[in-house]
Design an enzyme around this catalytic site. Structure first.
Site, PDB file in Angstrom:
ATOM      1  N   ASP A 169       0.863  -1.175   0.000  1.00  0.00           N
ATOM      2  CA  ASP A 169       0.000   0.000   0.000  1.00  0.00           C
ATOM      3  C   ASP A 169       0.908   1.236   0.000  1.00  0.00           C
ATOM      4  OD1 ASP A 169      -2.204   1.583   0.052  1.00  0.00           O
ATOM      5  OD2 ASP A 169      -2.984   0.862   1.961  1.00  0.00           O
ATOM      6  N   ASP A 188      -3.680   7.260  -4.148  1.00  0.00           N
ATOM      7  CA  ASP A 188      -5.020   7.697  -4.538  1.00  0.00           C
ATOM      8  C   ASP A 188      -5.666   8.456  -3.383  1.00  0.00           C
ATOM      9  OD1 ASP A 188      -5.134   5.319  -3.011  1.00  0.00           O
ATOM     10  OD2 ASP A 188      -7.233   5.058  -3.611  1.00  0.00           O
ATOM     11  N   ALA A 214     -11.896   2.976  -0.010  1.00  0.00           N
ATOM     12  CA  ALA A 214     -12.624   3.809   0.955  1.00  0.00           C
ATOM     13  C   ALA A 214     -13.949   3.195   1.399  1.00  0.00           C
ATOM     14  CB  ALA A 214     -12.859   5.213   0.396  1.00  0.00           C
ATOM     15  N   CYS A 258     -16.336 -22.115  18.076  1.00  0.00           N
ATOM     16  CA  CYS A 258     -15.395 -22.331  16.982  1.00  0.00           C
ATOM     17  C   CYS A 258     -14.715 -23.677  17.197  1.00  0.00           C
ATOM     18  CB  CYS A 258     -14.362 -21.208  16.998  1.00  0.00           C
ATOM     19  SG  CYS A 258     -13.059 -21.363  15.765  1.00  0.00           S
ATOM     20  N   CYS A 280     -11.521 -24.265  15.712  1.00  0.00           N
ATOM     21  CA  CYS A 280     -10.154 -24.119  15.189  1.00  0.00           C
ATOM     22  C   CYS A 280      -9.145 -24.676  16.198  1.00  0.00           C
ATOM     23  CB  CYS A 280      -9.865 -22.650  14.847  1.00  0.00           C
ATOM     24  SG  CYS A 280      -9.323 -21.636  16.233  1.00  0.00           S
ATOM     25  N   CYS A 338      -9.236 -22.877  19.516  1.00  0.00           N
ATOM     26  CA  CYS A 338     -10.469 -22.990  20.300  1.00  0.00           C
ATOM     27  C   CYS A 338     -10.758 -24.411  20.751  1.00  0.00           C
ATOM     28  CB  CYS A 338     -11.638 -22.415  19.507  1.00  0.00           C
ATOM     29  SG  CYS A 338     -11.406 -20.655  19.158  1.00  0.00           S
TER      30      CYS A 338
HETATM   31 ZN   LIG Z   1     -11.215 -20.538  16.913  1.00  0.00          ZN
END
Ligand SMILES: [Zn+2]
Ligand SMILES: [Mg+2]
Ligand SMILES: [Mg+2]
Ligand SMILES: [Zn+2]
Lengths: 491, 491
Positions: free
Chosen positions: B93, B128, B196, B279, B281, B284
């Site tokens: 960026d 920009d 934006a 969750c 994952c 978790c």
């Molecule tokens: Zn998780």
């Protein structure tokens, strides 16, 4: 019914609870998943279920052990907990499933309960008759009578501190399910499985399932722990919990895996159709579908079983967190968009909104209006009931979606799907609702029903309704004497 | 526009694609997530992103490096890939975000693009002007003109085989966004960020976001790779992909984690409000919220960042699998029930159904009718267009939700939300749809619109409609000359 279950918190009829299992010396947090353990074939061992998935409870089939040449003696000598190597609660089924599948079994309720007790089961099960859906009323009544005799027998068997299941049958006859619930509660037994729902789930009849569960719940006392027997797909856990089910058992996690089927909270996928794993569990973050396809059958089955368990336990945590936060019905809304039949199930749940309202907390996390179905939630039913107890002051009242006006003695707010309410209630649940920019017709119609209820209770008061361009179907539901003012037209 | 992007498969305007990044020598599979790397502060290292999360691309801020006393020299000497230790594609960026935040920056487009090129960026960005929502039209036009000058300048800078972003601005003026898209495509640059949009996302203005993206897409060629700049919350990935966005960048995964915030595909939770992790994952499934709360700040931040990344990458896999299968809009339906503002976003997407229809495959996995919104899907638009090309045979035609009838020259089927169709089409997509037991009014109204379209195209044919108790709002939309027969009444 005995005193082994305690509810900590409700959301709709769903609840966080604690089931005390005295023989195991454990307290199981509910809603809970009971993985089904096949004593002959353990892809995932009970020890792994306990350590990796946090399983506090599991279920196995005592009839299989009873009839097993190689396992009966060991289990009688060692006991179930040793044989399975599991320190949590062990539930045993009785052979009723085999009875339903094969037409007969070689054991009585006395014999199997005695066996379950001897091998150290923590929650036993009598031999009930799992009557399938859509049988004749005669068959349903006859088989229910047999089930009820078995419950009476079970209550007589000496089982020490083993808890005993009292299954609730009645096929698709909701009055029989309700009566069966009431009878089971009188049996002196402890846990209440709603039985024979597997054929409904296999045919995606979630509306019938919701009606049957709601009926059984009407018969049972509110505080009865309810097990949805044979329900193991995470796509319907949220719906079933919201209806008041506390325990689920899953053979599906293993059976599906053996067949290369992969569960999600929205659907079932076949491994061969997957290019990407739509999941972030430990299996799916460390393998691609192509990798899993290339493994041998045992390893594939193990990984898919683990995934299926991760998604199931993850969904139960999601549900528990939703109850804690108070947005279980928002979760059910999202899950209802997994399949049209799940939407039918959600709509059937909403048919029982008044029943769910009785345990729904008065205040929860912000109400999210997410669809036309949201207009039928228990909170809307409650607000309409509350309107009977609210009295407008003065002779002329403006009910408005916009600003107040001095020409009226009093100005009330107006918010679909709830309807009218005094301004001092605006900061309370559910009237702080988050809503979309535009409602669906059912939300306006529900608000109109609220208006009609208020107006009919105050025959001497003049009402003016200032609405934001309501559809005809809502305006038509208003009493004729309500003056209408379209705010959009007035702009 | 250059030839660096190839689409493999569409679903609505969403697509699986491949972005060739020549300078990195890699092909990035899209939709893709670009984690934002803060060169000064790496909670999760790029190497970990690559090995653990499968990151093929990331983004960092060249303006920060340009102005950094300790990093500018090292990055100029080593190059970005070495400094970050990442072998995939690195996007840079330009400082436009800092410009928007602080009002000015000390670098020109020529200088920053030259710097990006020198440090080895694979995709650079000019400076920009990210015009916020709701500014005056004058401001939006003026700033867009400046952005467009910068794109022209960027096209002149010598950047070798580095690709260059051509941001599409225009604030909330959809005609400006469309014109900006068309202009950007003419710039000779390579990748097209819609810019934006962060202020809209921060304010949950998902309907405005959908309108802005749809407008930019109308201006851009279909095959242009589109980056939704600053969009890092997984709750809106499915919506944005269905509108045709290919690249997302997430600083949120780390920023949220620093603030103890936990992302899900439905919402954002605060760690202190979590009793259970909703969750499955790796984080978790191996920690409880209480455990994570008890850790020191760095470790907490690391675990929450990992969770946020797991849920983000998991959602992208879910989306990719949905496109592969052809049920991306079913996924958007489910995600739309996460928040009323997401429902607004989905409804705004459906306002552009005719635009999405142009790339939507003719045949996909079974159409699931999941709500009143389903009645406005691109498939319904297409079926109504198709009705213009279908000719009933004979003078009298029955359109029926029930059985055929010998009194008519021809009998067509009738299925909400699509409307009428000849029986020989019944086995083709989308007419094999799975539907709920009962439709919502918009589905009947859409079917009635289909009937009206067919009837008006055949002024000399007599039409009879045999319907299953349609609501007045649908029947009122039919031409007067259609004979009505209520199948429910006829039972
Ligand atoms: Zn998780
Ligand atoms: Mg809420
Ligand atoms: Mg589908
Ligand atoms: Zn998984």
């Amino acid at each position: 019914m005995t005193d082994v279950f305690e509810v900590d918190r409700y959301d709709a009829a769903g609840r966080l609870g604690e089931l005390e299992v005295p023989r195991a010396g454990v307290t199981v947090e509910t809603p809970a998943l009971l993985p089904v353990i096949n004593p002959h074939l353990q892809t995932i061992t009970p020890a792994q279920l306990e350590s990796e998935f946090g399983a506090e409870i599991l279920i196995t089939n005592s009839y299989v052990l009873y009839g097993s040449e190689d396992l009966r003696e060991p289990v009688e000598q060692q006991g179930l907990h040793d044989l399975l190597d599991f320190s949590g609660a062990v539930v045993t089924d009785s052979g009723s499933f085999q009875l339903a599948e094969y037409g007969q079994i070689d054991v009585t309720t006395e014999e199997i309960l005695d066996f379950q007790h001897r091998i150290g089961s923590d929650i036993g099960t009598p031999v009930d008759i799992p009557t399938p859906p859509d049988v004749s009323r005669e068959q349903a009544e006859g088989e229910l009578a047999t089930t009820q005799e078995r419950l009476a027998t079970a209550a007589e068997v000496e089982t020490g501190d083993m808890l005993v299941n009292a299954p609730v049958q009645g096929s698709t006859y909701t009055d029989l399910r309700e009566a069966a619930g009431a009878h089971a509660a009188q049996s002196g037994l402890d846990v209440f499985p709603v039985g024979a729902v597997v054929p409904m789930m296999n045919e995606y009849r979630y509306a019938d399932l919701a009606d049957v569960v709601a009926a059984a719940k009407r018969g049972l006392p509110e505080s009865a722990p309810v097990h949805l027997f044979g329900a193991g797909h995470p796509m319907m856990f949220a719906l079933a919990v919201a209806l008041g089910c506390d325990l689920f058992d899953s053979a599906a996690y293993a059976i599906y895996a053996r067949d290369d089927r992969y569960m999600t909270v929205r659907t079932t996928e076949h491994l061969e159709d997957l290019d990407y794993f739509p999941c972030s569990c430990p299996v799916c973050t460390s393998h691609t579908p192509a990798e899993v396809r290339s493994l041998d059958a045992d390893e594939r089955e193990r990984l898919l079983s683990e995934h299926n368990l991760h998604v199931s336990y993850g969904e139960l945590r999601t549900i528990k967190q939703a109850i804690r936060r108070g947005d279980l019905l928002e979760l059910v809304e999202a899950r209802a968009r997994g399949h049209p039949a799940m939407l039918d199930g959600y709509r059937a749940l909403l048919d029982h909104a008044a029943q769910l309202e009785r345990t729904d907390p008065v205040s929860k996390d912000t109400f999210f209006h997410l669809s036309g179905e949201s207009a039928r939630r228990p909170e809307v039913v409650r607000h309409h009931q509350r309107l009977d107890r609210l009295d407008p002051r003065g002779d002329s009242v403006l009910l408005t979606e916009g600003n107040g006006h001095d020409d009226f003695d009093e100005c009330w707010n107006l918010l679909p799907p709830f309807g009218p309410f005094p301004r001092e209630l605006a900061d309370g649940y559910p009237l702080t609702a988050e809503t979309p920019e535009r409602f669906e017709a059912p939300a306006y119609e529900a608000a109109a029903a609220g208006v009609a209820r208020l107006v009919s209770a105050h025959p001497d008061t003049e009402f003016t309704l200032a609405h934001d361009d309501w559809p005809a179907s809502a305006l038509d539901a208003l009493p004729e004497r309500v003056d209408l003012w379209n705010l959009r037209g007035a702009e």
